[in-house]
Motif scaffolding. Structure first.
Motif, PDB file in Angstrom:
ATOM      1  N   MET A   1       0.825  -1.194   0.000  1.00  0.00           N
ATOM      2  CA  MET A   1       0.000   0.000   0.000  1.00  0.00           C
ATOM      3  C   MET A   1       0.871   1.261   0.000  1.00  0.00           C
ATOM      4  O   MET A   1       0.587   2.211  -0.719  1.00  0.00           O
ATOM      5  CB  MET A   1      -0.916  -0.030   1.233  1.00  0.00           C
ATOM      6  CG  MET A   1      -1.887   1.080   1.264  1.00  0.00           C
ATOM      7  SD  MET A   1      -3.170   0.806   0.079  1.00  0.00           S
ATOM      8  CE  MET A   1      -4.563   1.250   0.987  1.00  0.00           C
TER       9      MET A   1
ATOM     10  N   THR B   1       3.916   1.511  -1.144  1.00  0.00           N
ATOM     11  CA  THR B   1       4.561   1.604  -2.461  1.00  0.00           C
ATOM     12  C   THR B   1       3.609   2.213  -3.479  1.00  0.00           C
ATOM     13  O   THR B   1       4.000   3.076  -4.269  1.00  0.00           O
ATOM     14  CB  THR B   1       5.023   0.205  -2.930  1.00  0.00           C
ATOM     15  OG1 THR B   1       5.891  -0.346  -1.947  1.00  0.00           O
ATOM     16  CG2 THR B   1       5.736   0.275  -4.261  1.00  0.00           C
ATOM     17  N   GLN B   2       2.364   1.782  -3.469  1.00  0.00           N
ATOM     18  CA  GLN B   2       1.370   2.336  -4.396  1.00  0.00           C
ATOM     19  C   GLN B   2       1.138   3.819  -4.121  1.00  0.00           C
ATOM     20  O   GLN B   2       1.003   4.614  -5.049  1.00  0.00           O
ATOM     21  CB  GLN B   2       0.055   1.573  -4.292  1.00  0.00           C
ATOM     22  CG  GLN B   2       0.095   0.201  -4.923  1.00  0.00           C
ATOM     23  CD  GLN B   2      -1.239  -0.513  -4.791  1.00  0.00           C
ATOM     24  OE1 GLN B   2      -2.027  -0.233  -3.873  1.00  0.00           O
ATOM     25  NE2 GLN B   2      -1.495  -1.439  -5.703  1.00  0.00           N
ATOM     26  N   THR B   3       1.097   4.201  -2.883  1.00  0.00           N
ATOM     27  CA  THR B   3       0.903   5.603  -2.513  1.00  0.00           C
ATOM     28  C   THR B   3       2.073   6.445  -3.019  1.00  0.00           C
ATOM     29  O   THR B   3       1.875   7.527  -3.577  1.00  0.00           O
ATOM     30  CB  THR B   3       0.770   5.749  -0.980  1.00  0.00           C
ATOM     31  OG1 THR B   3      -0.317   4.954  -0.536  1.00  0.00           O
ATOM     32  CG2 THR B   3       0.548   7.197  -0.590  1.00  0.00           C
ATOM     33  N   ARG B   4       3.289   5.932  -2.864  1.00  0.00           N
ATOM     34  CA  ARG B   4       4.469   6.648  -3.360  1.00  0.00           C
ATOM     35  C   ARG B   4       4.438   6.766  -4.886  1.00  0.00           C
ATOM     36  O   ARG B   4       4.785   7.804  -5.437  1.00  0.00           O
ATOM     37  CB  ARG B   4       5.745   5.942  -2.909  1.00  0.00           C
ATOM     38  CG  ARG B   4       6.072   6.152  -1.469  1.00  0.00           C
ATOM     39  CD  ARG B   4       7.385   5.512  -1.098  1.00  0.00           C
ATOM     40  NE  ARG B   4       7.616   5.642   0.326  1.00  0.00           N
ATOM     41  CZ  ARG B   4       8.300   4.770   1.040  1.00  0.00           C
ATOM     42  NH1 ARG B   4       8.837   3.715   0.479  1.00  0.00           N
ATOM     43  NH2 ARG B   4       8.459   4.966   2.328  1.00  0.00           N
ATOM     44  N   GLN B   5       4.032   5.683  -5.562  1.00  0.00           N
ATOM     45  CA  GLN B   5       3.950   5.716  -7.026  1.00  0.00           C
ATOM     46  C   GLN B   5       2.906   6.720  -7.495  1.00  0.00           C
ATOM     47  O   GLN B   5       3.138   7.479  -8.439  1.00  0.00           O
ATOM     48  CB  GLN B   5       3.630   4.326  -7.586  1.00  0.00           C
ATOM     49  CG  GLN B   5       4.774   3.355  -7.506  1.00  0.00           C
ATOM     50  CD  GLN B   5       4.374   1.951  -7.947  1.00  0.00           C
ATOM     51  OE1 GLN B   5       3.193   1.596  -7.938  1.00  0.00           O
ATOM     52  NE2 GLN B   5       5.368   1.157  -8.332  1.00  0.00           N
ATOM     53  N   LEU B   6       1.757   6.718  -6.826  1.00  0.00           N
ATOM     54  CA  LEU B   6       0.711   7.687  -7.174  1.00  0.00           C
ATOM     55  C   LEU B   6       1.184   9.122  -6.949  1.00  0.00           C
ATOM     56  O   LEU B   6       0.931  10.003  -7.774  1.00  0.00           O
ATOM     57  CB  LEU B   6      -0.562   7.423  -6.365  1.00  0.00           C
ATOM     58  CG  LEU B   6      -1.407   6.250  -6.820  1.00  0.00           C
ATOM     59  CD1 LEU B   6      -2.534   5.996  -5.820  1.00  0.00           C
ATOM     60  CD2 LEU B   6      -1.977   6.502  -8.195  1.00  0.00           C
ATOM     61  N   GLU B   7       1.873   9.349  -5.857  1.00  0.00           N
ATOM     62  CA  GLU B   7       2.384  10.691  -5.565  1.00  0.00           C
ATOM     63  C   GLU B   7       3.439  11.106  -6.594  1.00  0.00           C
ATOM     64  O   GLU B   7       3.462  12.249  -7.047  1.00  0.00           O
ATOM     65  CB  GLU B   7       2.960  10.756  -4.147  1.00  0.00           C
ATOM     66  CG  GLU B   7       3.519  12.106  -3.771  1.00  0.00           C
ATOM     67  CD  GLU B   7       2.518  13.245  -3.868  1.00  0.00           C
ATOM     68  OE1 GLU B   7       2.954  14.384  -4.111  1.00  0.00           O
ATOM     69  OE2 GLU B   7       1.299  13.015  -3.735  1.00  0.00           O
TER      70      GLU B   7
ATOM     71  N   GLU C   1       3.614  10.066  -9.726  1.00  0.00           N
ATOM     72  CA  GLU C   1       2.879  10.346 -10.967  1.00  0.00           C
ATOM     73  C   GLU C   1       2.180  11.697 -10.888  1.00  0.00           C
ATOM     74  O   GLU C   1       2.213  12.485 -11.828  1.00  0.00           O
ATOM     75  CB  GLU C   1       1.854   9.244 -11.257  1.00  0.00           C
ATOM     76  CG  GLU C   1       2.448   7.940 -11.711  1.00  0.00           C
ATOM     77  CD  GLU C   1       3.155   8.073 -13.048  1.00  0.00           C
ATOM     78  OE1 GLU C   1       2.556   8.625 -13.994  1.00  0.00           O
ATOM     79  OE2 GLU C   1       4.306   7.623 -13.149  1.00  0.00           O
TER      80      GLU C   1
END
Length: 169
Positions: free
Chosen positions: A1, A3-9, A11
């Protein structure tokens, strides 16, 4: 979760940077009016804040009558309707800056969805210098054609004036 938050941020940051550093004016609007713009838009229209820009309506950002003879509102709505139907549209626009000066712009509009709402993204480019250069080039071409025509007439007249007495001799 995490990691996904960091990727979204990452992007979100990438697209925000692209939006803010674009040299072309980028505007987002919906059926109620403008919702966002980038710094290039503020520079193009001579405004100092996004809030100031968002208070304007589309017709306030252009000359009352556009180059095609339509009102600014009708001209813009025709292109906006096309963008909504076909997904994109391109139009020429006679823009008006905050100081009253007028400029020529090309606007590419793209229909999209942001936060699950339909919006239009308009990318504007000031083409005043290019249009002035095209006009100057066309004027120079016309002048050259007129000079060539005058030269042809002169040579034909001189030739006639020389031949006529020579026939008599």
């Amino acid at each position: 979760m995490l990691t996904q938050t960091r990727q979204l941020e990452a992007e979100r940051q990438k697209y925000q940077t692209l939006f803010e550093t674009n040299s072309d004016a980028v505007v987002i609007f919906d059926d109620q009016g403008f919702t966002d713009c980038n710094p290039a838009t503020l520079s193009l229209f001579g405004m100092n804040s996004v809030a100031t820009f968002l208070k304007h309506s589309i017709p306030q950002l252009g000359t009352a009558i556009q180059a095609d003879g339509m009102t600014a509102y009708d001209h813009a709505m025709r292109a906006i309707d096309q963008a909504k139907r076909q997904g994109h549209a391109v139009m020429d626009w006679q823009g008006r800056r905050q100081d009253g000066s007028v400029f020529s712009a090309e606007i590419a509009m793209h229909a999209m969805r942001l936060e699950d709402k339909p919006v239009i993204q308009a990318i504007m480019r000031d083409v005043s210098e290019r249009r002035a250069a095209e006009t100057a080039k066309e004027s120079a071409r016309e002048a050259a054609l007129q000079m060539a025509h005058a030269k042809s007439e002169f040579v034909a007249n001189v030739s006639h004036e020389i031949r006529t007495p020579m026939h008599g001799i």
